[in-house]
Design an enzyme around this catalytic site. Structure first.
Site, PDB file in Angstrom:
ATOM      1  CE  LYS A  58      27.388  46.386  69.839  1.00 38.11           C
ATOM      2  NZ  LYS A  58      26.989  46.248  71.227  1.00 38.11           N
TER       3      LYS A  58
ATOM      4  CB  SER B  46      26.675  52.289  64.617  1.00 34.06           C
ATOM      5  OG  SER B  46      25.343  51.969  64.273  1.00 34.06           O
TER       6      SER B  46
HETATM    7  C1  LIG Z   1      25.381  48.574  64.399  1.00 36.12           C
HETATM    8  C2  LIG Z   1      24.939  48.915  65.767  1.00 36.12           C
HETATM    9  N1  LIG Z   1      24.616  50.189  66.045  1.00 36.12           N
HETATM   10  C3  LIG Z   1      24.198  50.558  67.275  1.00 36.12           C
HETATM   11  C4  LIG Z   1      24.052  49.649  68.298  1.00 36.12           C
HETATM   12  C5  LIG Z   1      23.573  50.097  69.654  1.00 36.12           C
HETATM   13  O1  LIG Z   1      24.646  50.155  70.528  1.00 36.12           O
HETATM   14  P1  LIG Z   1      24.495  50.096  72.111  1.00 36.12           P
HETATM   15  O2  LIG Z   1      23.859  48.796  72.472  1.00 36.12           O
HETATM   16  O3  LIG Z   1      25.880  50.232  72.606  1.00 36.12           O
HETATM   17  O4  LIG Z   1      23.638  51.260  72.477  1.00 36.12           O
HETATM   18  C6  LIG Z   1      24.384  48.306  68.067  1.00 36.12           C
HETATM   19  C7  LIG Z   1      24.268  47.306  69.137  1.00 36.12           C
HETATM   20  O5  LIG Z   1      24.331  46.130  68.935  1.00 36.12           O
HETATM   21  C8  LIG Z   1      24.835  47.919  66.777  1.00 36.12           C
HETATM   22  O6  LIG Z   1      25.165  46.648  66.500  1.00 36.12           O
END
Ligand SMILES: Cc1ncc(COP(=O)(O)O)c(C=O)c1O
Length: 319
Positions: free
Chosen positions: A53, A304
């Site tokens: 992020k 992520s």
């Molecule tokens: C760790 C993590 N993965 C995935 C996402 C999903 O991302 P997006 O809202 O850009 O689809 C988020 C969103 O907050 C997140 O914090």
């Protein structure tokens, strides 16, 4: 209609590279054996602030006119977006205000403050905190930083996809979690601009599949969202995100929170990586056989982020 090119992502990466970590693409024999694919994990849990992020805000602030920077920025989030905006703003010498609901976790308030942001507590749910943020835009001239529906933010998040294809040019499919759709918007355009044959598969919680519902309906839908996984919890995805996903994402799969939490433990136990719920969603989809590709396919799964409240692991409600 937003379409970014490979050059756009390369330029975004040049803008942000000095401030971020180049996270590794790890091989996983365990996951490869369990799925029959050749699986690698983009370990973005090792990124600064513990998730991808920070990429989008860094790109946005690098492009921001001086006069706007002097006034400052504001966002509303109690999660990874708050920390990404806070640290990116600090790096660029910009005042950042983060609006959170009054019941936000004290640890998250502290982390956001530690990155130098001012935290304003307002209301009891995100919508109320967001109203406060909009008020600060009107009254103090701060620039609102949306968590997903923003072109420059999407270009920054997509640098993660660029790194995957640079490190593994033969990759055949990329599996990405979806909340509001910012990450997958950037990643899908980045990898397809490198090679349009790379498949992009999005993963949502079936307890709140806002993107899948919109794609099926052919228009933006607002859903009743019950997932407790905060990165995936969105009632309505963004307009730009929806349009990008319609054009660049091959498939969206969804599975229940409980199965995603099982995968979270699986990754911790087998891969020795601490991932949060949203990050475990792609692994869950792979382990449950929801990703339909030929045996031996080269698949990258995006881990992520790793910001979870580990104390919850001792109880029943994991996130
Ligand atoms: C760790 C993590 N993965 C995935 C996402 C999903 O991302 P997006 O809202 O850009 O689809 C988020 C969103 O907050 C997140 O914090």
């Amino acid at each position: 209609m937003l379409t970014l090119t490979l050059r756009d992502f390369e330029q975004a990466r040049e803008r942000i590279a000095q401030h971020i970590k180049r996270t590794p693409l790890l091989t996983s024999r365990q996951l490869s054996e369990a799925t029959g694919f050749d699986v690698r994990l983009k370990a973005e849990l090792f990124q600064r602030v513990g998730s991808y992020k920070i990429r989008g805000p860094l790109n946005k602030f690098a492009l921001m006119p001086e006069e706007q920077k002097r006034r400052g920025v504001v966002c509303s989030s109690a999660g990874n977006h708050a920390q990404g905006v806070a640290l990116a703003a600090k790096i660029h010498g910009i005042r950042a205000v983060v609006c959170m609901a009054e019941n936000a976790t004290p640890a998250k308030i502290a982390a956001t403050k530690a990155y130098g942001a001012e935290v304003v507590l307002h209301g009891t749910i995100w919508d109320e905190a967001n109203e406060k943020a909009k008020e600060l835009v009107r009254n103090e001239g701060l620039t609102y930083v949306h968590p997903f529906d923003d072109e420059q933010l999407i270009a920054g998040q997509g640098t993660l996809g660029l790194e995957i294809v640079q490190d593994w040019p033969d990759v055949e499919a990329v599996v990405v979690p979806i909340g509001g759709g910012g990450l997958i918007s950037g990643v899908s355009m980045a990898v397809k601009s490198f090679n349009p044959r790379i498949k992009v598969i999005g993963v949502e919680s079936s307890d709140g599949p806002a993107m899948q519902a919109s794609v099926r309906a052919g228009k933006l839908e607002t859903i009743d969202c019950r997932t407790i996984i905060d990165g995936l919890r969105v009632r309505r995805v963004g307009e730009i995100n929806f349009s990008v996903v319609q054009r660049f994402v091959d498939e969206i799969v969804a599975l229940p929170d409980a199965e995603i939490f099982d995968a979270m433990l699986w990754v911790m136990e087998r891969c020795k990586l601490v991932v949060e719920g949203a990050a475990a969603a792609p692994v869950a989809a792979l382990l449950r056989g929801l990703v339909d590709l030929p045996k031996g396919s080269r698949v990258a799964a995006v881990l992520s982020g790793g910001n979870l409240n580990v104390r919850q692991l001792a109880g029943q409600k994991w996130n």
